[in-house]
Design a protein around this motif. Structure first.
Motif, PDB file in Angstrom:
ATOM      1  N   GLY A 181      38.438  41.148  24.701  1.00 14.16           N
ATOM      2  CA  GLY A 181      39.192  39.971  25.123  1.00 14.16           C
ATOM      3  C   GLY A 181      40.310  40.298  26.097  1.00 14.16           C
ATOM      4  O   GLY A 181      40.481  39.640  27.140  1.00 14.16           O
ATOM      5  N   LYS A 182      41.082  41.349  25.805  1.00 14.66           N
ATOM      6  CA  LYS A 182      42.193  41.760  26.670  1.00 14.66           C
ATOM      7  C   LYS A 182      41.684  42.198  28.034  1.00 14.66           C
ATOM      8  O   LYS A 182      42.230  41.818  29.085  1.00 14.66           O
ATOM      9  N   HIS A 183      40.587  42.972  28.032  1.00 20.01           N
ATOM     10  CA  HIS A 183      40.056  43.484  29.304  1.00 20.01           C
ATOM     11  C   HIS A 183      39.438  42.365  30.131  1.00 20.01           C
ATOM     12  O   HIS A 183      39.531  42.376  31.368  1.00 20.01           O
ATOM     13  N   LYS A 184      38.810  41.399  29.476  1.00 22.46           N
ATOM     14  CA  LYS A 184      38.240  40.268  30.214  1.00 22.46           C
ATOM     15  C   LYS A 184      39.328  39.428  30.866  1.00 22.46           C
ATOM     16  O   LYS A 184      39.161  38.901  31.980  1.00 22.46           O
ATOM     17  N   LYS A 185      40.456  39.286  30.172  1.00 30.28           N
ATOM     18  CA  LYS A 185      41.577  38.541  30.748  1.00 30.28           C
ATOM     19  C   LYS A 185      42.130  39.277  31.970  1.00 30.28           C
ATOM     20  O   LYS A 185      42.426  38.651  33.016  1.00 30.28           O
ATOM     21  N   GLN A 186      42.267  40.620  31.833  1.00 30.01           N
ATOM     22  CA  GLN A 186      42.732  41.412  32.982  1.00 30.01           C
ATOM     23  C   GLN A 186      41.736  41.349  34.134  1.00 30.01           C
ATOM     24  O   GLN A 186      42.129  41.271  35.308  1.00 30.01           O
ATOM     25  N   LEU A 187      40.435  41.356  33.801  1.00 25.27           N
ATOM     26  CA  LEU A 187      39.403  41.285  34.836  1.00 25.27           C
ATOM     27  C   LEU A 187      39.478  39.958  35.581  1.00 25.27           C
ATOM     28  O   LEU A 187      39.351  39.900  36.822  1.00 25.27           O
ATOM     29  N   LYS A 188      39.704  38.897  34.850  1.00 30.14           N
ATOM     30  CA  LYS A 188      39.788  37.572  35.475  1.00 30.14           C
ATOM     31  C   LYS A 188      40.984  37.491  36.416  1.00 30.14           C
ATOM     32  O   LYS A 188      40.893  36.944  37.538  1.00 30.14           O
ATOM     33  N   GLU A 189      42.118  38.053  35.989  1.00 31.90           N
ATOM     34  CA  GLU A 189      43.309  38.056  36.831  1.00 31.90           C
ATOM     35  C   GLU A 189      43.089  38.898  38.085  1.00 31.90           C
ATOM     36  O   GLU A 189      43.473  38.512  39.199  1.00 31.90           O
ATOM     37  N   ALA A 190      42.458  40.081  37.892  1.00 29.38           N
ATOM     38  CA  ALA A 190      42.218  40.969  39.032  1.00 29.38           C
ATOM     39  C   ALA A 190      41.274  40.325  40.046  1.00 29.38           C
ATOM     40  O   ALA A 190      41.475  40.431  41.268  1.00 29.38           O
ATOM     41  N   GLU A 191      40.218  39.668  39.561  1.00 28.52           N
ATOM     42  CA  GLU A 191      39.286  39.005  40.466  1.00 28.52           C
ATOM     43  C   GLU A 191      39.962  37.843  41.207  1.00 28.52           C
ATOM     44  O   GLU A 191      39.666  37.586  42.392  1.00 28.52           O
ATOM     45  N   LYS A 192      40.882  37.160  40.529  1.00 34.69           N
ATOM     46  CA  LYS A 192      41.614  36.066  41.175  1.00 34.69           C
ATOM     47  C   LYS A 192      42.510  36.612  42.292  1.00 34.69           C
ATOM     48  O   LYS A 192      42.575  36.050  43.406  1.00 34.69           O
ATOM     49  N   GLN A 193      43.194  37.738  42.009  1.00 30.44           N
ATOM     50  CA  GLN A 193      44.058  38.348  43.024  1.00 30.44           C
ATOM     51  C   GLN A 193      43.235  38.864  44.196  1.00 30.44           C
ATOM     52  O   GLN A 193      43.641  38.740  45.363  1.00 30.44           O
ATOM     53  N   LEU A 194      42.075  39.426  43.893  1.00 29.40           N
ATOM     54  CA  LEU A 194      41.221  39.956  44.958  1.00 29.40           C
ATOM     55  C   LEU A 194      40.753  38.826  45.883  1.00 29.40           C
ATOM     56  O   LEU A 194      40.736  38.979  47.109  1.00 29.40           O
ATOM     57  N   ALA A 195      40.405  37.706  45.301  1.00 26.82           N
ATOM     58  CA  ALA A 195      39.976  36.564  46.127  1.00 26.82           C
ATOM     59  C   ALA A 195      41.103  36.066  47.020  1.00 26.82           C
ATOM     60  O   ALA A 195      40.897  35.703  48.190  1.00 26.82           O
ATOM     61  N   GLN A 196      42.349  36.079  46.484  1.00 27.92           N
ATOM     62  CA  GLN A 196      43.490  35.619  47.290  1.00 27.92           C
ATOM     63  C   GLN A 196      43.779  36.584  48.443  1.00 27.92           C
ATOM     64  O   GLN A 196      44.074  36.148  49.568  1.00 27.92           O
ATOM     65  N   LEU A 197      43.660  37.900  48.144  1.00 30.59           N
ATOM     66  CA  LEU A 197      43.945  38.885  49.210  1.00 30.59           C
ATOM     67  C   LEU A 197      42.900  38.819  50.314  1.00 30.59           C
ATOM     68  O   LEU A 197      43.212  39.033  51.500  1.00 30.59           O
ATOM     69  N   ARG A 198      41.648  38.577  49.938  1.00 33.00           N
ATOM     70  CA  ARG A 198      40.592  38.530  50.944  1.00 33.00           C
ATOM     71  C   ARG A 198      40.748  37.319  51.869  1.00 33.00           C
ATOM     72  O   ARG A 198      40.295  37.342  53.019  1.00 33.00           O
TER      73      ARG A 198
END
Length: 422
Positions: A181-198
């Protein structure tokens, strides 16, 4: 003939399910084998396990095979005698057939029966399957306890056949949710940040590279958590729930007079040992009263009943009078289910047989649930059997059977105590 017996142990119950499936599948053949085996046993080892032999033809599997006639085109590589198109005559049917059961082929080969070992518990289960005490009335909660198997939650270990799939999958889901659960939440945040940076107007290639590496690491960590683990498995748990039942007592009356030779006494003992095993196996704390009689009757313990050498003349009514007295003193009809099994060779004083019928009619049959009379003799029936026949015609709970040899004991026993259709 050579017999092969599989004595390998079932490691951690890995083969227990297959073994039970096998016993169910070949139940009828095993019943017949157990019935035959009990006649060959001595009185002392009647309750041990057994090696059961099943004919090879009864355990063979059905299969499809090429029948007679028809055309088949094939080429066998490497032969130097035939080419494609050659016709080969079929061999005569007797040359292609195998050996039957117990028979050998011309070269000395044959097929043996399938032999395997069943435990004492399995042996007794098969021996007393579909048997019960007739007319047992549940009139008072007491010593005799019968059990009903009921569900009792889950446990973390058990037999593979009792695994609960739904509960195990729920445990698996809960474990995976807790671990990832913790890692999935971190993964979701990281993917959101990656989309914003791109989609950002400026170049953030360094940050994008770091986020991509972080996302890849998180995905690997989540993937490492197994879908189902041994820790998740849950098995159905069952408990035996005691059911209210009634007090029951079995009277065993055995003729030990001089006319009962050793062979006849041994057959009577075999019957009573079967009866004792049945009672102790199927019911709990059933009382057994042993009565031996010749001209006089005496209540004895189990050891004296089976092993005493006392003998004398024959007066059957003495045993019935003693039974009647014991019932009146110790076993009230409204509290006890009373049963009786009498074994004799039928030899009795002619004047005593009508007295036996009077005692049964007036003092015993009105109080008991079931009375079984077994006559063990190869001679013609005498006065006791003829008097009892009249009694049996008038009373449905009075049963009579005739035994002439050891092979008759088990079938007669099953007939006397077969489960009633309700």
């Amino acid at each position: 003939m050579t017999n092969f017996i599989d004595r390998r142990l079932n490691a951690k119950n890995k083969s227990a399910v297959n073994r039970r499936r096998f016993l169910r599948r070949y139940n009828q053949q095993i019943k017949e084998a157990v019935s035959d085996a009990i006649n060959q046993r001595s009185v002392t080892d009647i309750d041990s396990g057994e090696s059961v032999s099943i004919p090879k033809r009864d355990v063979s599997e059905p299969f499809f095979h090429q029948g007679k006639g028809g055309h088949r085109d094939m080429v066998h590589p490497g032969n130097d005698q035939f080419t494609q198109g050659d016709k080969i005559n079929r061999p005569p049917s007797e040359e292609g057939s195998g050996a039957g059961e117990g028979e050998a082929t011309p070269d000395g080969e044959g097929e043996d029966n399938f032999v395997f070992q069943i435990s004492k518990e399995e042996y007794l289960d098969i021996l007393f399957e579909d048997l019960e005490l007739p007319n047992l009335k549940k009139n008072q909660i007491a010593k005799v306890t019968q059990y009903k198997t009921v569900r009792a939650g889950f446990k973390s270990d058990g037999n593979p056949s009792s695994i609960d799939i739904v509960r195990s999958l729920k445990n698996s889901l809960a474990r995976r949710t807790a671990l990832t659960g913790k890692h999935k939440k971190q993964l979701k945040e990281a993917e959101k940040q990656l989309a914003q940076l791109r989609h950002a107007p400026h170049n953030h290639s360094a940050d994008i590279h770091i986020l991509e590496a972080e996302i890849e690491a998180l995905k690997k960590r989540i993937k490492k958590v197994p879908f189902i683990d041994e820790f998740d498995l849950r098995y159905k748990n069952y408990n035996k729930l005691p059911l209210p039942s009634s007090k029951a007592v079995m009277f065993c009356l055995m003729d030990v007079s001089g006319s009962m030779d050793q062979t006849t006494k041994d057959m009577a003992k075999r019957f009573y040992i079967l009866l004792y095993l049945f009672l102790t196996r199927t019911y709990k704390n059933v009382e057994v009263v042993y009565i031996r009689h010749h001209t006089q009757a005496k209540e004895v313990d189990e050891h004296e009943f089976f092993y005493s050498q006392e003998t004398g003349g024959t007066i059957v009514s003495s045993a019935l009078k003693l039974m009647s007295d014991i019932v009146k003193k110790r076993y009230p009809q409204d509290e006890w289910n009373i049963y009786a099994a009498q074994a004799s060779d039928g030899d009795n004083w002619a004047d005593d047989s009508p007295l036996c019928v009077d005692i049964l009619n007036q003092h015993i049959l009105p109080l008991i649930r079931y009375y079984a009379y077994i006559e063990i003799t190869t001679r013609n029936h005498q006065s006791l059997w003829r008097e009892y026949e009249k009694l049996s015609a008038e009373n449905s709970h009075f049963a009579m059977q005739h035994i002439t040899q050891v092979a008759d004991i088990y079938p007669v026993f099953r007939e006397l105590f077969k489960k009633q259709i309700k």
